[in-house]
Design a protein around this motif. Structure first.
Motif, PDB file in Angstrom:
ATOM      1  N   TRP A 233      41.271  55.464  29.183  1.00  0.00           N
ATOM      2  CA  TRP A 233      41.262  55.233  30.626  1.00  0.00           C
ATOM      3  C   TRP A 233      40.827  56.501  31.350  1.00  0.00           C
ATOM      4  CZ3 TRP A 233      42.095  50.690  33.215  1.00  0.00           C
ATOM      5  CH2 TRP A 233      42.572  49.623  32.454  1.00  0.00           C
ATOM      6  N   GLU A 234      39.978  56.349  32.362  1.00  0.00           N
ATOM      7  CA  GLU A 234      39.569  57.484  33.173  1.00  0.00           C
ATOM      8  C   GLU A 234      40.729  57.905  34.080  1.00  0.00           C
ATOM      9  OE1 GLU A 234      36.770  59.195  33.178  1.00  0.00           O
ATOM     10  OE2 GLU A 234      35.795  57.982  31.629  1.00  0.00           O
ATOM     11  N   LYS A 236      40.744  58.807  37.055  1.00  0.00           N
ATOM     12  CA  LYS A 236      40.585  58.242  38.390  1.00  0.00           C
ATOM     13  C   LYS A 236      41.107  56.808  38.491  1.00  0.00           C
ATOM     14  CE  LYS A 236      35.937  56.425  37.529  1.00  0.00           C
ATOM     15  NZ  LYS A 236      34.523  56.461  37.935  1.00  0.00           N
ATOM     16  N   ASP A 237      41.289  56.152  37.344  1.00  0.00           N
ATOM     17  CA  ASP A 237      41.731  54.757  37.334  1.00  0.00           C
ATOM     18  C   ASP A 237      43.228  54.607  37.128  1.00  0.00           C
ATOM     19  OD1 ASP A 237      39.150  53.739  37.685  1.00  0.00           O
ATOM     20  OD2 ASP A 237      38.734  53.838  35.533  1.00  0.00           O
ATOM     21  N   VAL A 238      43.950  55.732  37.006  1.00  0.00           N
ATOM     22  CA  VAL A 238      45.372  55.684  36.640  1.00  0.00           C
ATOM     23  C   VAL A 238      46.228  56.236  37.781  1.00  0.00           C
ATOM     24  CG1 VAL A 238      47.114  56.467  34.993  1.00  0.00           C
ATOM     25  CG2 VAL A 238      44.777  55.963  34.205  1.00  0.00           C
ATOM     26  N   ASN A 269      38.685  60.631  43.108  1.00  0.00           N
ATOM     27  CA  ASN A 269      38.402  60.038  41.793  1.00  0.00           C
ATOM     28  C   ASN A 269      38.282  61.082  40.682  1.00  0.00           C
ATOM     29  OD1 ASN A 269      38.408  57.428  42.778  1.00  0.00           O
ATOM     30  ND2 ASN A 269      36.229  57.441  43.235  1.00  0.00           N
ATOM     31  N   GLU A 284      45.746  50.106  45.551  1.00  0.00           N
ATOM     32  CA  GLU A 284      45.726  49.620  44.169  1.00  0.00           C
ATOM     33  C   GLU A 284      45.073  50.655  43.268  1.00  0.00           C
ATOM     34  OE1 GLU A 284      41.612  47.013  43.982  1.00  0.00           O
ATOM     35  OE2 GLU A 284      43.354  46.091  44.971  1.00  0.00           O
ATOM     36  N   ARG A 285      45.318  50.526  41.972  1.00  0.00           N
ATOM     37  CA  ARG A 285      44.635  51.270  40.927  1.00  0.00           C
ATOM     38  C   ARG A 285      44.449  50.321  39.749  1.00  0.00           C
ATOM     39  NH1 ARG A 285      42.427  55.344  43.078  1.00  0.00           N
ATOM     40  NH2 ARG A 285      42.846  57.479  42.450  1.00  0.00           N
ATOM     41  N   ARG A 286      43.467  50.577  38.926  1.00  0.00           N
ATOM     42  CA  ARG A 286      43.235  49.698  37.778  1.00  0.00           C
ATOM     43  C   ARG A 286      44.412  49.733  36.816  1.00  0.00           C
ATOM     44  NH1 ARG A 286      38.178  50.392  34.432  1.00  0.00           N
ATOM     45  NH2 ARG A 286      38.993  48.405  33.633  1.00  0.00           N
ATOM     46  N   ALA A 312      48.810  47.318  40.287  1.00  0.00           N
ATOM     47  CA  ALA A 312      47.822  47.440  39.210  1.00  0.00           C
ATOM     48  C   ALA A 312      46.919  46.219  39.180  1.00  0.00           C
ATOM     49  CB  ALA A 312      48.526  47.588  37.861  1.00  0.00           C
ATOM     50  N   THR A 313      45.627  46.439  39.058  1.00  0.00           N
ATOM     51  CA  THR A 313      44.712  45.305  38.953  1.00  0.00           C
ATOM     52  C   THR A 313      44.543  44.845  37.510  1.00  0.00           C
ATOM     53  OG1 THR A 313      42.755  46.745  38.764  1.00  0.00           O
ATOM     54  CG2 THR A 313      43.429  46.068  40.990  1.00  0.00           C
ATOM     55  N   ASP A 314      44.599  45.778  36.526  1.00  0.00           N
ATOM     56  CA  ASP A 314      44.261  45.442  35.137  1.00  0.00           C
ATOM     57  C   ASP A 314      45.343  45.774  34.118  1.00  0.00           C
ATOM     58  OD1 ASP A 314      41.135  44.807  35.222  1.00  0.00           O
ATOM     59  OD2 ASP A 314      41.491  46.481  36.562  1.00  0.00           O
TER      60      ASP A 314
END
Length: 340
Positions: A233-234, A236-238, A269, A284-286, A312-314
């Motif tokens: 995971w990047e 920026k996505d956490v 990011n 939100e964040r992934r 969380a989206t994912d």
């Protein structure tokens, strides 16, 4: 809205977490400001409570074509400053924020010249507004009989002890589709949601539950962040969100950068974001690691848990003492999380 209709438009758009309230509010503000809906440009104010959400709304609405920009976008406090009102109360002075400041703003609203008034006011996360906050907003309309008030709300995300509503009869519009989260995430917080929703998100990883003593929750949450990064995971996505005390990294960044710089980092990011569920509403964040570093006995813990689980989206990882989850959300929620 029909431009030939002389009736007021006063609506409450209700929806659970992930139903697209903020996205719809942004689109509505842009459409009203540009005149796309009515053929006539309006002077629009977009107001919210939290600084992080205001920062997001400003990025979305105050860039690009000036023809689509609302006249004002920011927090209730920002609006007071825009009207020249000095903020004198400390953050823990509820009497100033909920009584004195709205009284000052109502007096200022009554004095606004026509060119500084609004045709429509849009309030996002309206459940956070105190009762008296609505008075200056309604008073700032060009015409209280024909002006528009649009309140976007979710009562289950009422994480502050305020129970204000506009002094007007609201026409309800219900959003009942979850669009943000994967089905797995949306199903996990279903026992906390205000009503059943149609789950329109795609499939994703199962929600992960990491049982741990409350005293060890922050350390365990840090370990989960590292694991997500090792998985690929990047940063920026956490996001790591706490429910109790703020994470030490959040404290350090806010003290070093100030609130504006802290939220600028959210959009940079470049790194993992460390925040608190109270400031992350509408965001939100992934991938989210939710750290339940409280004992579940504080007021509105259920609402905070609902907010945190729905960010969380994912990918969602929950770090908590199982008995704290039971205390906050009940046995059904614990059973759902316990399967994972």
């Amino acid at each position: 809205q029909d431009p030939n209709d002389d009736k007021d438009v006063i609506m409450e758009i209700r929806g659970g977490a992930g139903s697209g309230k903020t996205v719809l509010a942004i689109r509505q503000a842009s459409d009203l400001a540009s005149g796309r809906l009515t053929g006539e440009r309006q002077r629009v104010a977009v107001v919210c409570y939290s600084y992080g959400l205001a920062h997001h709304l400003q990025r979305e609405l105050l860039t690009g074509s000036t023809a689509k920009r609302p006249a004002f976008v920011g927090t209730f406090e920002d609006l007071a400053r825009a009207w020249g009102i000095k903020i004198t109360g400390s953050r823990d002075d509820s009497d100033f924020w909920e009584v004195e400041l709205p009284k000052l703003m109502a007096a200022r609203a009554a004095e606004l010249p026509p060119r500084e008034r609004f045709d429509s006011v849009i309030v996002d996360e309206a459940q956070d507004f105190a009762d008296d906050w609505w008075t200056p907003l309604v008073g700032a309309l060009r015409d209280e009989a024909t002006g528009g008030i649009f309140a976007y709300s979710d009562e289950r995300q009422r994480v502050f002890a305020r129970f204000g509503r506009p002094p007007l009869a609201l026409v309800p519009l219900v959003l009942d589709h979850n669009l943000r989260n994967t089905r797995q995430i949306a199903q996990s917080f279903a026992p906390l949601a205000p009503a059943s929703m149609l789950l329109r998100g795609g499939d994703g990883p199962e929600v992960e539950f990491v049982p741990v003593a409350t005293a060890d929750a922050i350390g365990a949450a840090d370990d989960q962040v590292e694991r997500l990064l090792e998985e690929g995971w990047e940063p920026k996505d956490v996001a790591l969100l706490t429910m109790g005390a703020r994470h030490p990294v959040q404290k350090e960044r806010q003290e070093t950068l100030g609130f504006a710089g802290y939220w600028d980092e959210f959009w940079s990011n470049d790194d993992v974001f460390y925040g608190h569920v109270l400031g992350f509403k509408g965001m939100e964040r992934r991938a989210v690691v939710l750290c339940v570093n409280e004992h579940g006995t504080r007021d509105r813990s259920r609402e905070r848990l609902y907010v945190g689980m729905s960010r969380a989206t994912d990918r969602l990882v929950i770090v908590a003492d199982p008995e704290v989850i039971r205390t906050i959300g009940g046995s059904e929620l614990l059973e759902r999380l316990g399967r994972h």
